[in-house]
Write an enzyme that holds these catalytic residues in place. Structure first.
Site, mmCIF file in Angstrom:
data_model
loop_
_atom_site.group_PDB
_atom_site.id
_atom_site.type_symbol
_atom_site.label_atom_id
_atom_site.label_comp_id
_atom_site.label_asym_id
_atom_site.label_seq_id
_atom_site.Cartn_x
_atom_site.Cartn_y
_atom_site.Cartn_z
ATOM 1 N N ALA A 62 0.839 -1.205 0.000
ATOM 2 C CA ALA A 62 0.000 0.000 0.000
ATOM 3 C C ALA A 62 0.870 1.249 0.000
ATOM 4 O O ALA A 62 0.593 2.218 -0.708
ATOM 5 C CB ALA A 62 -0.938 -0.002 1.203
ATOM 6 N N TYR A 63 1.947 1.225 0.783
ATOM 7 C CA TYR A 63 2.868 2.355 0.828
ATOM 8 C C TYR A 63 3.517 2.560 -0.541
ATOM 9 O O TYR A 63 3.567 3.676 -1.060
ATOM 10 C CB TYR A 63 3.936 2.115 1.904
ATOM 11 C CG TYR A 63 4.921 3.240 2.046
ATOM 12 C CD1 TYR A 63 4.566 4.421 2.692
ATOM 13 C CD2 TYR A 63 6.221 3.128 1.556
ATOM 14 C CE1 TYR A 63 5.474 5.457 2.841
ATOM 15 C CE2 TYR A 63 7.132 4.153 1.696
ATOM 16 C CZ TYR A 63 6.756 5.315 2.339
ATOM 17 O OH TYR A 63 7.657 6.341 2.483
ATOM 18 N N SER A 64 4.007 1.479 -1.143
ATOM 19 C CA SER A 64 4.631 1.579 -2.470
ATOM 20 C C SER A 64 3.650 2.109 -3.507
ATOM 21 O O SER A 64 4.007 2.965 -4.322
ATOM 22 C CB SER A 64 5.169 0.212 -2.920
ATOM 23 O OG SER A 64 6.260 -0.179 -2.122
ATOM 24 N N SER A 122 1.093 4.055 -2.987
ATOM 25 C CA SER A 122 0.872 5.488 -2.747
ATOM 26 C C SER A 122 2.049 6.313 -3.242
ATOM 27 O O SER A 122 1.868 7.404 -3.806
ATOM 28 C CB SER A 122 0.604 5.758 -1.261
ATOM 29 O OG SER A 122 1.769 5.625 -0.471
ATOM 30 N N LYS A 123 3.261 5.820 -3.060
ATOM 31 C CA LYS A 123 4.442 6.580 -3.481
ATOM 32 C C LYS A 123 4.667 6.487 -4.995
ATOM 33 O O LYS A 123 5.163 7.435 -5.601
ATOM 34 C CB LYS A 123 5.684 6.123 -2.708
ATOM 35 C CG LYS A 123 5.616 6.471 -1.219
ATOM 36 C CD LYS A 123 5.462 7.975 -0.973
ATOM 37 C CE LYS A 123 5.503 8.323 0.503
ATOM 38 N NZ LYS A 123 5.485 9.760 0.760
#
Length: 185
Positions: free
Chosen positions: A152-154, A156-157
């Protein structure tokens, strides 16, 4: 003439360090924090040339309310540093919809919301005078490379990397420079 920069998420980490460095260089910093206690702590540490903005980047109404203070205090921003962010770890398979949405909202959608609110102060208003400001998005090496349990972090980035490229091209006509910084672990 005092230069003005707005930084989201100045209560700790990269945002706190950016506040410290730019304050040392003589900038007036508008810094966002989520908690009133952080606002008081930072204002005590920086009694001059710091204006706290208390809002959560997910609360658009609070962002608009805080923006009025910025617009009242200055007629231009030399920079906007979109730093506020969060990492919600875990396998995508088991992540709740709420956690996934929170990750995208804070790290991606809020950057667009905040950027658009302050674009006139950075140089998009027709009667803008002087040198346009710049936008720095704090992305991540995870916006370029994926890793398990960090999906999820990847995502978003990766989206932030794309948004940065699009803003860079769309805002070029105003002279606004847009860039991403991609720290790693």
């Amino acid at each position: 003439m005092t230069k003005h920069v707005l930084i989201t998420g100045v209560s700790s980490g990269i945002g706190g360090d950016a506040l410290r460095l730019l304050h040392q260089k003589g900038y007036h910093i508008f810094g966002s924090v989520r908690k009133e206690t952080d606002s008081k702590r930072i204002t005590t540490a920086y009694p001059e040339r710091f204006t706290p903005l208390v809002f959560d980047v997910q609360d658009h109404d609070a962002v608009i309310k805080a923006s009025k203070l910025v617009y009242e205090q200055c007629d231009r921003l030399d920079g906007l540093i979109n730093n506020a962010g969060v990492a919600v770890p875990g396998p995508l398979q088991f992540m709740s919809e709420a956690d996934f949405e929170q990750q995208l909202d804070i790290n991606l959608k809020a950057v667009r919301r905040i950027t658009n609110v302050f674009l006139p102060l950075l140089g998009t208003k027709p009667d803008f005078k002087g040198k346009p400001g710049r936008i720095i998005n704090i992305s991540s090496i995870s916006g370029l490379f994926n890793s398990p349990l960090n999906g999820a972090y990847s995502i978003s980035k990766h989206g932030l990397e794309s948004m940065t490229d699009i803003y860079r091209r769309e805002l070029r006509r105003y002279g606004i420079k847009v860039m991403a910084i991609e720290p790693g672990p």
